[in-house]
Design a protein around this motif. Sequence first.
Motif, mmCIF file in Angstrom:
data_model
loop_
_atom_site.group_PDB
_atom_site.id
_atom_site.type_symbol
_atom_site.label_atom_id
_atom_site.label_comp_id
_atom_site.label_asym_id
_atom_site.label_seq_id
_atom_site.Cartn_x
_atom_site.Cartn_y
_atom_site.Cartn_z
ATOM 1 N N GLY A 103 0.794 -1.220 0.000
ATOM 2 C CA GLY A 103 0.000 0.000 0.000
ATOM 3 C C GLY A 103 0.827 1.271 0.000
ATOM 4 N N ARG A 104 0.134 2.390 -0.238
ATOM 5 C CA ARG A 104 0.731 3.729 -0.228
ATOM 6 C C ARG A 104 -0.152 4.667 0.591
ATOM 7 N N ILE A 105 0.430 5.772 1.036
ATOM 8 C CA ILE A 105 -0.316 6.784 1.773
ATOM 9 C C ILE A 105 -0.321 8.101 1.004
ATOM 10 N N ALA A 106 -1.308 8.943 1.319
ATOM 11 C CA ALA A 106 -1.474 10.219 0.626
ATOM 12 C C ALA A 106 -1.967 11.275 1.604
ATOM 13 N N LEU A 107 -1.619 12.523 1.320
ATOM 14 C CA LEU A 107 -2.163 13.658 2.053
ATOM 15 C C LEU A 107 -3.468 14.063 1.389
ATOM 16 N N PRO A 145 -1.963 -0.090 10.767
ATOM 17 C CA PRO A 145 -0.713 0.030 10.002
ATOM 18 C C PRO A 145 -0.600 1.351 9.234
ATOM 19 N N TYR A 146 -1.725 1.836 8.691
ATOM 20 C CA TYR A 146 -1.654 3.094 7.965
ATOM 21 C C TYR A 146 -1.419 4.274 8.909
ATOM 22 N N GLY A 147 -1.809 4.145 10.155
ATOM 23 C CA GLY A 147 -1.480 5.161 11.143
ATOM 24 C C GLY A 147 0.007 5.171 11.435
ATOM 25 N N ARG A 148 0.608 3.992 11.505
ATOM 26 C CA ARG A 148 2.055 3.924 11.733
ATOM 27 C C ARG A 148 2.822 4.490 10.543
ATOM 28 N N ALA A 149 2.320 4.218 9.353
ATOM 29 C CA ALA A 149 2.970 4.777 8.165
ATOM 30 C C ALA A 149 2.853 6.301 8.154
ATOM 31 N N ALA A 153 5.945 9.018 8.188
ATOM 32 C CA ALA A 153 6.095 10.080 7.196
ATOM 33 C C ALA A 153 6.197 11.451 7.864
ATOM 34 N N LEU A 154 5.388 11.665 8.893
ATOM 35 C CA LEU A 154 5.447 12.936 9.615
ATOM 36 C C LEU A 154 6.763 13.092 10.363
ATOM 37 N N GLU A 155 7.272 12.006 10.890
ATOM 38 C CA GLU A 155 8.584 12.061 11.536
ATOM 39 C C GLU A 155 9.673 12.368 10.513
ATOM 40 N N HIS A 156 9.573 11.761 9.348
ATOM 41 C CA HIS A 156 10.544 12.016 8.284
ATOM 42 C C HIS A 156 10.554 13.497 7.907
ATOM 43 N N ALA A 157 9.372 14.102 7.875
ATOM 44 C CA ALA A 157 9.251 15.513 7.519
ATOM 45 C C ALA A 157 9.552 16.448 8.684
ATOM 46 N N PRO A 210 5.921 10.183 -0.694
ATOM 47 C CA PRO A 210 6.963 9.256 -1.159
ATOM 48 C C PRO A 210 6.997 7.973 -0.337
ATOM 49 N N GLU A 211 7.081 6.846 -1.019
ATOM 50 C CA GLU A 211 7.077 5.565 -0.310
ATOM 51 C C GLU A 211 8.330 5.376 0.537
ATOM 52 N N SER A 212 9.394 6.106 0.235
ATOM 53 C CA SER A 212 10.629 6.003 1.014
ATOM 54 C C SER A 212 10.510 6.681 2.377
ATOM 55 N N TRP A 213 9.417 7.409 2.607
ATOM 56 C CA TRP A 213 9.236 8.128 3.867
ATOM 57 C C TRP A 213 8.669 7.252 4.977
ATOM 58 N N HIS A 214 8.296 6.035 4.668
ATOM 59 C CA HIS A 214 7.709 5.165 5.692
ATOM 60 C C HIS A 214 8.046 3.712 5.365
#
Length: 257
Positions: A103-107, A145-149, A153-157, A210-214
């Motif tokens: 899966g992927r995530i989006a804003l 799991p999508y909450g963890r992702a 991503a927010l930590e990465h940013a 970006p998928e690399s963010w999580h």
Amino acid sequence: MRQGSRRRLCLLPLAFFASMSLADAPRVAAAADLKFALGEIAATYAQQTGSKVQISFGSSGNFARQIPQGAPFDLFLSADEDYIFRLAAQGLLRDRGRLYAIGRIALLAPPGSPLPVDGQLRGLAATLADGRLQRLAIANPAHAPYGRAARAALEHAGLWQALQGRLVFGENVAQAAQFALSGSAQGGIVAWSLVRSPELSERGEAALIPESWHPPLRQRMALTRRASPEATAFYDYLQQPAARAVFEHYGFSLPAR
């Protein structure tokens, strides 16, 4: 449309299919990000075979707790393969199952939101810094799991700590999307598979993160020990080209067969 492009969307409430009234139909526990993709697959399966399935959509973590407590599911489609591995180690599944999607995530933000939508989360950082952002919805990282992702991503940013006190947690990622569009929040980080649903239109705007963010959202499914022959047949169908094409249409990456 390219993956990175924005989409207009409209979220419909979660609902079970009419087939769920059939007492003898296989019972499927499915991650909330599968609401539209699996719904479409199950409807086509029923048309082609005359067999229906009962689908409960929700948090993978919650299902992983319910199955050891005796929840009568025949098949579990998790958004995190670790839940499958843990249940298999307890002897509750037939085996370690199959990876069915990544899966992927989006804003996501509704019209009129002060939150600019971009996958790099620059608009989120700006509206948070100037005080225009009051609430952001994500699935609860404790069991979704999508909450963890989303948290990763927010930590990465570099935004996770700054957002404390402004986060609205959905029980699952579909509820987080509802919060993002209903006025409970000014936006959210949700599943790309929900964003790509044809049922979503004119209610918001979304962009891939970006998928690399999580960590990768490796989604795995497995039959439980109680699985019926009918459940086994549906499990096999989910691995066939027609079902895989639907997963791909909803923005999932597909594992090699």
